[in-house]
Every structure is written in structure tokens, then in C-alpha cells.
Design an enzyme around this catalytic site. Structure first.
Site, PDB file in Angstrom:
ATOM      1  N   ARG A  25      40.242 -19.905  -3.571  1.00 46.98           N
ATOM      2  CA  ARG A  25      39.523 -20.913  -4.359  1.00 46.98           C
ATOM      3  C   ARG A  25      39.505 -20.575  -5.853  1.00 46.98           C
ATOM      4  O   ARG A  25      39.505 -21.477  -6.706  1.00 46.98           O
ATOM      5  CB  ARG A  25      38.091 -21.039  -3.826  1.00 46.98           C
ATOM      6  CG  ARG A  25      37.249 -22.133  -4.483  1.00 46.98           C
ATOM      7  CD  ARG A  25      35.907 -22.247  -3.778  1.00 46.98           C
ATOM      8  NE  ARG A  25      34.938 -23.033  -4.532  1.00 46.98           N
ATOM      9  CZ  ARG A  25      34.798 -24.346  -4.463  1.00 46.98           C
ATOM     10  NH1 ARG A  25      35.596 -25.044  -3.675  1.00 46.98           N
ATOM     11  NH2 ARG A  25      33.869 -24.968  -5.177  1.00 46.98           N
ATOM     12  N   ILE A  51      35.183 -29.767  -8.891  1.00 43.03           N
ATOM     13  CA  ILE A  51      35.664 -29.256  -7.619  1.00 43.03           C
ATOM     14  C   ILE A  51      34.431 -29.184  -6.717  1.00 43.03           C
ATOM     15  O   ILE A  51      33.422 -28.581  -7.078  1.00 43.03           O
ATOM     16  CB  ILE A  51      36.349 -27.874  -7.764  1.00 43.03           C
ATOM     17  CG1 ILE A  51      36.773 -27.321  -6.394  1.00 43.03           C
ATOM     18  CG2 ILE A  51      35.497 -26.879  -8.502  1.00 43.03           C
ATOM     19  CD1 ILE A  51      37.600 -26.034  -6.492  1.00 43.03           C
ATOM     20  N   SER A  52      34.496 -29.876  -5.585  1.00 42.42           N
ATOM     21  CA  SER A  52      33.323 -29.950  -4.702  1.00 42.42           C
ATOM     22  C   SER A  52      32.947 -28.578  -4.175  1.00 42.42           C
ATOM     23  O   SER A  52      33.782 -27.667  -4.093  1.00 42.42           O
ATOM     24  CB  SER A  52      33.610 -30.886  -3.527  1.00 42.42           C
ATOM     25  OG  SER A  52      33.755 -32.217  -3.962  1.00 42.42           O
ATOM     26  N   GLN A  53      31.681 -28.432  -3.791  1.00 39.18           N
ATOM     27  CA  GLN A  53      31.234 -27.164  -3.224  1.00 39.18           C
ATOM     28  C   GLN A  53      31.999 -26.894  -1.931  1.00 39.18           C
ATOM     29  O   GLN A  53      32.412 -27.815  -1.217  1.00 39.18           O
ATOM     30  CB  GLN A  53      29.743 -27.210  -2.963  1.00 39.18           C
ATOM     31  CG  GLN A  53      29.304 -28.164  -1.867  1.00 39.18           C
ATOM     32  CD  GLN A  53      27.804 -28.300  -1.798  1.00 39.18           C
ATOM     33  OE1 GLN A  53      27.220 -29.154  -2.474  1.00 39.18           O
ATOM     34  NE2 GLN A  53      27.166 -27.471  -0.989  1.00 39.18           N
ATOM     35  N   PRO A  54      32.203 -25.621  -1.584  1.00 41.94           N
ATOM     36  CA  PRO A  54      32.980 -25.286  -0.384  1.00 41.94           C
ATOM     37  C   PRO A  54      32.483 -25.979   0.880  1.00 41.94           C
ATOM     38  O   PRO A  54      33.285 -26.450   1.690  1.00 41.94           O
ATOM     39  CB  PRO A  54      32.845 -23.766  -0.297  1.00 41.94           C
ATOM     40  CG  PRO A  54      32.662 -23.323  -1.708  1.00 41.94           C
ATOM     41  CD  PRO A  54      31.848 -24.404  -2.352  1.00 41.94           C
TER      42      PRO A  54
END
Length: 208
Positions: A25, A51-54
């Protein structure tokens, strides 16, 4: 480890967890935020995009249920992280981004990683990609005001659409196309509330 954190939050698909173990990431976030790469919240990547959270990436991927022979459309390339995860789980990913700089940056990162089953397109993702349809799965990484009809039309029978729908906050929808009649009864819908995304901009999305 990120996969252990995701498992604790309810991600149970072992193929999805395996993809998160191998996709780095940190190469998808700006250098100034590398230390925050694995924190479970979204990060700014420029162009007012994130970038979206995992967890959100993992949750959407698990809902999509990508299979090894699938061809998947991603609407909203952003950093390229979601495309990279999908590339480990299906045969081909077509990803559309409206910002050329983001698309170029994501393509450069994925090529350096050796992920060669992702095709990058610059355009209006709310219209889908009719020339490559039909798709086994479509995943939308921005909040739509409604479900874009072109995306439903471009699903195979049995295909899955995962999309956040709503204004300030969104419900995550998983829609499975049960037959080709085009009737509301042909669509099986599952709903998961409590998400927040940048807006999906385009002809079938929010206005610029």
C-alpha cells in the site's frame, strides 16, 4: 499486519486477505504520507481525491466476490490501489479515471510492480465502458447520486455491481443481475449503510 486487522474487522475471504498481504500500500500514497500507509483511514492523493481506508477497499472487494476468470470494471482509478488488489484476484481489470494525471501515476506504479492485467482508460466512468462489456463485476469507488443505468446494462447475467449511493453519506449497494430482462425483479440488492466517498462526477453522476 494489515490482513490480521482486516480479519478482526470481519473480512473473511481468504483470497481477499491474501491480496492485501502482497500488495504494498505504501507505494500508492504520496511520499509525505508513507508513514500513514497502513492506518485505517483515507488519505489525500491530489485532485481532491483519496485512497480509501484499507477496510473499505477490503469490504468492497469481498462484496464484489471477484473470481479467477472474471473481467472486472473499476470506476475511479484514483491511486490504483483497488485495481492492484483486484488484479491479484481476477483475470483482467479495466479501470477508468477522469483525471489523466492520476491515471498515468497509477499505471506507472502498477507497471513497476509487474501487474500486467490492468488496462487504464481516461474518461467518464459513470458511463461505464461499453466497448469492453459485458463485465463479471463492476466496482465504483466514488459516491453516486443514483445507480447509473449504463453500469447495470454492462453487467453479465450473474454479474455483481458494488457501488456507494447517496449524497453526504452513502449506502454501499451490492447488486446482482439475475437475468437479462432489465426489470427491477432481475436485480438482487443488498444494502450496507455508513460510508463516505468523494462524489462520482459525470453524465450519470454528479455535475462538475
Amino acid at each position: 499486519m494489515i490482513s490480521e486487522h482486516l480479519a478482526r474487522r470481519g473480512i473473511s475471504d481468504q483470497r481477499v486477505l491474501g491480496a492485501f498481504r502482497v500488495v504494498p500500500r505504501e507505494v500508492f500514497v504520496p511520499l509525505s504520507q508513507v508513514d500513514l500507509s497502513y492506518e485505517d483511514y483515507p488519505l489525500d492523493i491530489g485532485e481532491a481525491q483519496t485512497i480509501s481506508q484499507p477496510y473499505t477497499v477490503a469490504f468492497m472487494t469481498q462484496l464484489l466476490d471477484p473470481r479467477p476468470n472474471d473481467v472486472v470494471l473499476e470506476v475511479g482509478t484514483g491511486s490504483g490501489y483497488q485495481a492492484a488488489i483486484l488484479s491479484r484476484l481476477c483475470r483482467k481489470v479495466c479501470t477508468i479515471e477522469r483525471f489523466p494525471d492520476l491515471a498515468e501515476r497509477a499505471e506507472t506504479v502498477l507497471k513497476k510492480l509487474g501487474y500486467d492485467n490492468v488496462e487504464f482508460i481516461v474518461g467518464d466512468g459513470s458511463l461505464g465502458l461499453s466497448e469492453k462489456a459485458p463485465f463479471d463485476g463492476i466496482i465504483v469507488t466514488a459516491g453516486a447520486p443514483r445507480i447509473p443505468k449504463p453500469l447495470l446494462d454492462q453487467l453479465k447475467v450473474g454479474g455483481r455491481l458494488v457501488i456507494p449511493v447517496g449524497e453526504n453519506t452513502q449506502e454501499m449497494l451490492k447488486i446482482t443481475k439475475m437475468d437479462s430482462t432489465g426489470s427491477p425483479q432481475a436485480l438482487k440488492k443488498e444494502t450496507y449503510p455508513g460510508f463516505r466517498f468523494v462524489p462520482l462526477v459525470g453524465k450519470e453522476g454528479h455535475a462538475e
